[in-house]
Design an enzyme around this catalytic site. Sequence first.
Site, PDB file in Angstrom:
ATOM      1  N   HIS A  94      -6.154  -5.742   7.390  1.00 49.24           N
ATOM      2  CA  HIS A  94      -5.274  -6.345   6.596  1.00 49.24           C
ATOM      3  C   HIS A  94      -4.699  -7.654   7.002  1.00 49.24           C
ATOM      4  O   HIS A  94      -4.845  -8.384   6.189  1.00 49.24           O
ATOM      5  CB  HIS A  94      -3.738  -5.326   6.724  1.00 49.24           C
ATOM      6  CG  HIS A  94      -3.736  -3.847   6.285  1.00 49.24           C
ATOM      7  ND1 HIS A  94      -3.775  -2.788   7.020  1.00 49.24           N
ATOM      8  CD2 HIS A  94      -4.050  -3.495   5.080  1.00 49.24           C
ATOM      9  CE1 HIS A  94      -3.643  -1.806   6.451  1.00 49.24           C
ATOM     10  NE2 HIS A  94      -3.884  -2.326   5.229  1.00 49.24           N
TER      11      HIS A  94
ATOM     12  N   LYS B 289       6.084  11.938   4.344  1.00 46.34           N
ATOM     13  CA  LYS B 289       6.551  12.720   5.459  1.00 46.34           C
ATOM     14  C   LYS B 289       6.053  12.413   6.768  1.00 46.34           C
ATOM     15  O   LYS B 289       6.316  12.333   7.740  1.00 46.34           O
ATOM     16  CB  LYS B 289       6.530  14.253   5.137  1.00 46.34           C
ATOM     17  CG  LYS B 289       7.892  14.750   4.239  1.00 46.34           C
ATOM     18  CD  LYS B 289       8.068  16.168   4.506  1.00 46.34           C
ATOM     19  CE  LYS B 289       8.916  16.632   3.565  1.00 46.34           C
ATOM     20  NZ  LYS B 289       8.638  17.748   2.865  1.00 46.34           N
TER      21      LYS B 289
ATOM     22  N   ARG C 197     -12.954  -2.193  -0.114  1.00 45.10           N
ATOM     23  CA  ARG C 197     -13.825  -1.985   0.935  1.00 45.10           C
ATOM     24  C   ARG C 197     -15.133  -1.430   0.381  1.00 45.10           C
ATOM     25  O   ARG C 197     -16.211  -1.417   0.857  1.00 45.10           O
ATOM     26  CB  ARG C 197     -13.174  -0.986   1.711  1.00 45.10           C
ATOM     27  CG  ARG C 197     -11.978  -1.769   2.732  1.00 45.10           C
ATOM     28  CD  ARG C 197     -11.437  -0.673   3.456  1.00 45.10           C
ATOM     29  NE  ARG C 197     -10.540   0.094   2.594  1.00 45.10           N
ATOM     30  CZ  ARG C 197      -9.816   1.258   2.817  1.00 45.10           C
ATOM     31  NH1 ARG C 197      -9.418   1.322   4.068  1.00 45.10           N
ATOM     32  NH2 ARG C 197      -9.242   1.959   2.056  1.00 45.10           N
TER      33      ARG C 197
ATOM     34  N   SER D  49      -5.823   2.457   7.927  1.00 49.60           N
ATOM     35  CA  SER D  49      -4.930   2.870   8.914  1.00 49.60           C
ATOM     36  C   SER D  49      -4.904   4.404   8.948  1.00 49.60           C
ATOM     37  O   SER D  49      -4.479   4.687  10.276  1.00 49.60           O
ATOM     38  CB  SER D  49      -3.739   2.588   8.066  1.00 49.60           C
ATOM     39  OG  SER D  49      -3.361   1.383   7.826  1.00 49.60           O
TER      40      SER D  49
END
Length: 165
Positions: A20, A44, A93, A131
């Site tokens: 990022h 969640k 990517r 991530s």
Amino acid sequence: MPNSLVAIYPGSFDPPTNGHLDLIARAANLVNHLIVAVLQNTQKNALFTTAERAEMLKEITAHLPNVEIDSFDGLLVDYAARRNANAILRGIRNVSDYEIETQMAILNRRMRAQTETLFLPASAEHSFLSSRMVKEIITLGGDASGFVPEPVMRRLQAKFTTVKR
Ligand code: PNS
């Protein structure tokens, strides 16, 4: 012809990675103003709150004067309209990214033609990074320090020390 390019780089950034940051720094060289916009917490299983993600992004982009950190909810194109942005920036990517990103770009353009999506290819050294994988590595006790900026690593360590107690 607009004389100023205002781009939004939207994402979950849970957490921000070296990939990022690389994209933000490269894009900041191209556009007049770059708004890095954190999608407000809907998942969640999110690790960091929206505020924590924004804080980390502020810390790691402090050296880039034309980069602003913000957050948004609802439709990205509505946020782009509110911010008078003429571009959405996304990193690509691999082929899977290309497929999903093209779909989003076309839908976003159908909803708001004034905002064009721009793709930047991920740098080769970050093209494997996500991530989600960083979270998995950390959760399973691995070392993610090569994949995230140092301030993010500190937050990850703090979070996992807290969680383990
Ligand atoms: O980092 P991510 O999770 O890949 O980012 C995805 C993001 C935030 C760009 C995407 O989920 C998004 O734009 N969400 C806002 C809601 C929206 O506008 N959805 C319609 C997309 S066509």
